[in-house]
Design a protein around this motif. Structure first.
Motif, short mmCIF file in Angstrom:
data_model
loop_
_atom_site.label_atom_id
_atom_site.label_comp_id
_atom_site.label_asym_id
_atom_site.label_seq_id
_atom_site.Cartn_x
_atom_site.Cartn_y
_atom_site.Cartn_z
N SER A 563 33.13 43.90 9.91
CA SER A 563 33.13 42.46 10.19
C SER A 563 34.11 41.73 9.27
N ARG A 564 35.39 41.82 9.62
CA ARG A 564 36.41 41.23 8.76
C ARG A 564 36.74 39.81 9.23
N TYR B 100 42.24 42.44 14.23
CA TYR B 100 43.45 41.73 13.83
C TYR B 100 43.27 40.23 14.10
N ASN B 101 44.01 39.42 13.36
CA ASN B 101 43.99 38.00 13.69
C ASN B 101 44.99 37.73 14.82
N ASN B 142 37.38 36.56 17.46
CA ASN B 142 36.04 36.08 17.81
C ASN B 142 35.82 34.62 17.42
N GLN B 143 36.87 34.00 16.89
CA GLN B 143 36.75 32.58 16.58
C GLN B 143 37.48 31.73 17.62
N LEU B 144 37.73 32.33 18.77
CA LEU B 144 38.43 31.60 19.83
C LEU B 144 37.53 31.45 21.04
N GLN B 150 42.31 34.11 26.27
CA GLN B 150 43.16 34.39 27.41
C GLN B 150 44.62 34.07 27.11
N ARG B 151 44.83 32.97 26.40
CA ARG B 151 46.19 32.60 26.04
C ARG B 151 46.81 33.60 25.08
N VAL B 152 45.98 34.10 24.16
CA VAL B 152 46.50 35.11 23.22
C VAL B 152 46.93 36.35 24.00
N ALA B 153 46.06 36.75 24.93
CA ALA B 153 46.38 37.93 25.72
C ALA B 153 47.70 37.74 26.47
#
Ligand SMILES: Nc1ncnc2c1ncn2[C@@H]1O[C@H](COP(=O)(O)OP(=O)(O)OP(=O)(O)O)[C@@H](O)[C@H]1O
Ligand SMILES: [Mg+2]
Lengths: 567, 362
Positions: A563-564, B100-101, B142-144, B150-153
């Motif tokens: 959980s990073r 990853y971010n 997971n903060q989106l 979808q936009r990132v993809a």
């Protein structure tokens, strides 16, 4: 039909990935050489005599009354241990999932019990059993004033094995019970069924296949167990110990090989039933996630007796574990209870404790990362890739799960002491550190693979596909996506492999040469001689090592786990 | 923005699967030939299980065709693995790399292509601006919200400047409103980037709204290829007509034909009644035919082409919804703006009225 072009293209794409092809080839070579070949050589050994292929060897061993007795002994013990462990496991699981636990003590005890199978070294329970209930046992001799109690034999093994294996059943049953949808039971309760009726008519039928599964798993574990029957069996021999004596005592390699084949057949048969019949059935009846929280049983006439029962049993188990360090601190167990450090001192001064510590530690330390990585690679290949030999890899790594350590040990002796097929090729391996490390790896591989597979199944296939699509080859995908995503499973696999390796005995005792001292082998030696103080001192060190490494792992996972998320 | 727009060509491509239960082999995609022009936005549309995903995955390289050849920009790519193909895919589940971010997700493919740091930074920043995610580089996936993921993809696929962009139902996890917003966005970005796009969906309005060309598939076979207008007004068969929008089908016989080219007009008999029809060049006198009548192309009146009986009449606000029986065929009619018109009740007799121009003949 024209399916050919598709598979041809798939093959072509597959071979366009040299790292993956090399990995698979090496993996297949490893599995063949160190799992299949030793088992195959046992078959060859036990069928092939000067007269060609015959059943002579089997006829000879079946004529031995001690071998026939060993078979019935093993089955009797296994059966009873299987039943007792699965029932006690069920009791614990039921109490945890259904009964409101009021006391902190009991909650703590449940946690400890669930940890035990991970950290429990062999012998420990046998040693403490002897020290508590044996001739000079504290409980028998000093509390009950029984001076000639014998713990050795059938009941000794059954009790010790049950205490060793029931936590595994408890964890299995807990998983099942948690998955029962509470509304099923509430519906029955609504229609007027009593608590007991609900349990017997709803809960029990639902978990019955799971209970059978737990029973067989324990049965197999019991049959394969070498350490406990060795220490506490006395003259009551099981298959594992008989095979060991046949090769170390009677130097009858062929006979031992044939006996190993018999033992392997028994475990394999049960394993197949367990794996392909019961395991699938045990979860088939359960809906998956419980729809909402369960109404806990708060009725005191139920909670109090059950809580007390579990507390007592758990305390007893804990007591048995605590007994060992004390055994190492008293002058003469059963006679002189002055505290002393002489046993620990002797371990290091007289009995090369430091070397044993170092050898065990280093070999396990080398084996564990290899095991963890290998099991992750196997899981990745099995879950995420499609290729011809996948079935083979999956089957052989499964097979390793069903092979008792003693059988593997005999297989290695027969397979490698004279080189491959007794030709002298690779003879240098035998007696080296490498073969010990390989045994450690093979013994822990199935557990790691199983946890890796279940971790990987949770990961959406398209995540890896997307990386592949963006231009990564299989190796890159594995290193940058798969491995990071199953880091927790990898780390716990690492520690599990380490703990399993450093506490291993059954296969390794057959293969270790005098130049290596291993802690477990030392414990066995001193316990055999009745030198319990030394044995306890060694065992204490072992417990400390394993427990510390598990603690370290938990800390490590907590701080560096998956959980990073950063704000 | 794309290095080079590439066309995609499928020649007699088939994919065979084994049914996991019955072990019988079947064609998931059968003998499909497509020619997708560079720079166009093409949608694969069809009901669930018709082979859309399979087709897309064959183009991406995850599945290998059992028959036929796939060309990308004129080159056969059958033997190439997905990582070697100049395609980029946007997955239904987004498939972002959760460890990853945002920045690293978008930069992943660029790093594999060994661009230097400055270039990567530049490209990622540009593309994130294009999809409207400026300043979110350091967020974890997971903060989106779903739309942002979808936009990132999309950004992650676009940044590689692929010859063709593949979408597999990218909007199906979003709520209805966001879906409409995102599809316009996707269309805008595709136009701006001038990239070839192949888009899989089973939502016909989505397909209508964004495509240059729609490919209708049914049970592994291509039923029709055409612009949204062609597909809607000139469906090739009952399946297409029914799948795209709502359609009524009136069975009859051609009894008169004037002219011989495509534009030939004629008369069809339906039950006892005769109606004028147009564009019947493909039929001969005496042939059975089928009239495709869109619910919005017809109204009810006291006089008209086909007598009918009203079996349902329902006020829906902007329109009046009728079900009427013509002979024993149920016909649905939506009469828009009913405020000042006569409203027919259940049991009333009336006539279905339509302009022959608005009827398509199969
Ligand atoms: N790996 C596979 N093995 C066997 N059959 C498969 C496999 N993948 C897909 N199929 C079958 O092939 C057919 C086409 O599947 P496909 O995924 O292309 O459908 P789809 O048009 O994308 O449907 P949906 O709109 O539901 O996503 C289906 O009948 C499906 O069950
Ligand atoms: Mg699909």
């Amino acid at each position: 039909m024209a399916g050919k072009q598709g598979s041809k293209l798939d093959r072509q794409k597959f071979f366009a990935d040299p790292i993956m092809v090399t990995t698979i080839v090496l993996l297949i070579a490893f599995l063949t050489l160190f799992i299949l070949y030793p088992l195959a050589i046992l078959l060859v050994d036990s069928f092939l005599t000067e007269k060609g292929f015959t059943l002579d060897v089997f006829r000879r061993i079946m004529a031995m009354s001690n071998f026939r007795r060993a078979i019935t002994n093993t089955l009797k013990v296994g059966f009873l241990v299987g039943i007792a462990s699965s029932l006690i496991g069920l009791l614990f699981a039921y109490v945890e999932v259904y009964v409101e636990l009021k006391t902190k003590l009991l909650e703590g005890l449940f946690k400890v019990v669930s940890m035990l199978p991970v950290v429990s070294p062999p012998f420990v329970l046998s040693l403490s059993m002897i020290m508590l209930f044996g001739k000079s046992g504290i409980i028998t001799r000093y509390l009950l004033h029984i001076y000639d109690n014998s713990v050795y034999g059938f009941w000794g093994i059954v009790i010790v094995q049950t205490l060793t294996f029931f936590p595994v059943c408890y964890m299995m049953m807990k998983g099942l019970l948690k998955n029962i949808d509470p509304s099923l039971e509430e519906a029955a309760r609504d229609m007027g069924a009593s608590r007991f009726k609900v349990f017997s008519s709803v809960t029990l039928p639902l978990i019955l296949p799971g209970l059978g599964n737990a029973f067989l798993v324990t049965f197999i574990e019991s049959i394969a167990d070498f350490a406990n029957p060795m220490i506490i069996g006395g003259s009551y021999d099981t298959l594992a110990t008989t095979i060991y004596l046949q090769i170390t005592g009677a130097y009858d390699k062929q006979g031992a090989a044939a006996m190993a084949v018999v033992l392997l057949c028994i475990t394999l048969l049960m394993f197949i039933v367990q794996k392909y019949y019961l395991e699938a059935k045990s979860t088939a009846t359960l809906s998956g996630k419980a729809s909402r929280a369960r109404m806990m049983i708060t009725d005191r006439s139920v909670t109090v007796p059950l809580s007390i029962l579990c507390t007592l049993m758990a305390l007893f188990v804990v007591l048995m574990y605590i007994c060992v360090p004390f055994g190492a601190l008293f002058k003469t167990w059963g006679y002189d209870f002055h505290l002393t450090t002489k046993w620990f001192a002797q371990v290091f001064t007289r009995y090369k404790g430091f070397k044993a510590f170092r050898d065990s530690f280093l070999l396990s330390l080398i084996a564990s990362p290899i095991t963890a990585l290998l099991s992750m690679i196997i899981s990745y290949l099995v879950v995420k890739r499609n290729f011809k030999s996948k079935g083979f890899i999956e089957a052989v790594s499964m097979l390793a799960m069903a092979v008792p350590g003693t059988v593997l040990g005999i297989g290695y002796i027969r397979g490698f002491s004279g080189g491959l097929f007794h030709t002298g090729i690779l003879q240098g391996l035998y007696g080296s550190a490498a073969i010990l490390i390989i045994v450690f790896i093979v013994r822990s591989l199935p557990t790691g693979t199983r946890s890796g597979i279940s971790a990987l199944r949770q990961i959406d296939k398209s995540i890896e596909e997307s990386a592949y699509d963006m231009g990564a080859d299989s190796f890159k995908v594995f290193m940058t996506v798969t491995l990071p995503l199953i880091k927790d499973s990898f780390l716990s696999g690492l520690v599990t492999a380490f703990v399993r390796s450093i506490t291993a005995i059954s296969a390794i005792i057959l293969l270790v040469t005098p130049q290596f001292l291993l802690i477990t082998v030392q414990i066995n030696e001193f316990a055999e001689k009745g030198a319990y103080g030394i044995a306890c001192a060694f065992a204490t060190i072992l417990i400390v090592i394993t427990y510390t490494s598990v603690l370290l792992m938990n800390l490590f996972i907590k701080y560096f786990g998956t959980s990073r998320v950063t704000e | 923005m794309a290095k080079e727009k590439k066309g995609v060509r499928l020649e007699h491509v088939s994919k065979i699967y084994k049914d996991p239960k019955t072990k019988k082999e079947f064609y998931a995609v059968f003998d499909t030939s497509l020619n997708i022009e560079p720079g166009t936005f093409v949608t694969l549309l069809g009901p669930s299980g018709c082979g859309k995903t399979t087709t897309l995955r064959m183009i991406a390289g995850f599945e290998s065709p059992d028959e036929g050849e796939i060309y990308l920009g004129g080159e056969p790519i059958n033997a190439l693995t997905p990582n070697k193909r100049d395609t980029a895919m946007v997955f239904q589940s987004y498939a972002l790399l959760p460890h990853y971010n945002i920045f690293d997700n978008v930069a992943y493919g660029l790093r594999l292509r060994k661009y230097d740091r400055a270039t990567i930074k530049q490209k990622v920043t540009d593309i994130l601006a294009l999809v409207g995610l400026e300043g979110m580089e350091s967020r974890m996936t997971n903060q989106l919200s779903g739309g942002q993921q979808q936009r990132v993809a999309l950004a992650r696929a676009l940044v590689l400047e692929p010859g063709v962009l593949l979408f597999d139902e990218p909007l199906s996890n979003l709520d209805a409103k966001l879906r409409v917003q995102m599809r316009t966005e996707i269309r805008r970005i595709q136009q701006e980037a001038g990239i070839t796009a192949i888009y899989v969906t089973h939502d016909q309005s989505e397909a209508m709204a964004i495509s240059d060309q729609i490919i209708i598939m049914e049970k592994g076979v291509v039923s029709q290829i055409g612009t949204p207008q062609e597909i809607y007004y000139h469906p090739k068969n009952e399946f297409v007509a029914d799948f795209i929008g709502e359609a009524n089908f009136l069975k009859g016989t051609l009894v008169e034909k004037n002219g011989s080219d495509d534009k030939a007009t004629g008369v069809a008999r339906i039950g006892e009644d005769k109606v004028e029809v147009q564009e019947v060049g493909h039929l001969n006198v005496g042939d059975p035919c089928e009239l495709v009548l869109r619910p919005e192309s017809a109204v009810l009146a006291d006089e008209g082409q086909l007598p009918c009986k009203v079996v349902l009449s329902c006020f829906m606000g902007s329109y009046q919804n009728y079900h009427v029986m013509v002979g024993d065929t149920l016909v649905k009619i939506t009469d828009f703006n009913p405020k000042n018109k006569k409203i027919y009740d259940v049991g009333d007799s009336a006539f279905v009225v339509f302009d022959p121009k608005n009827v398509h003949i199969l």
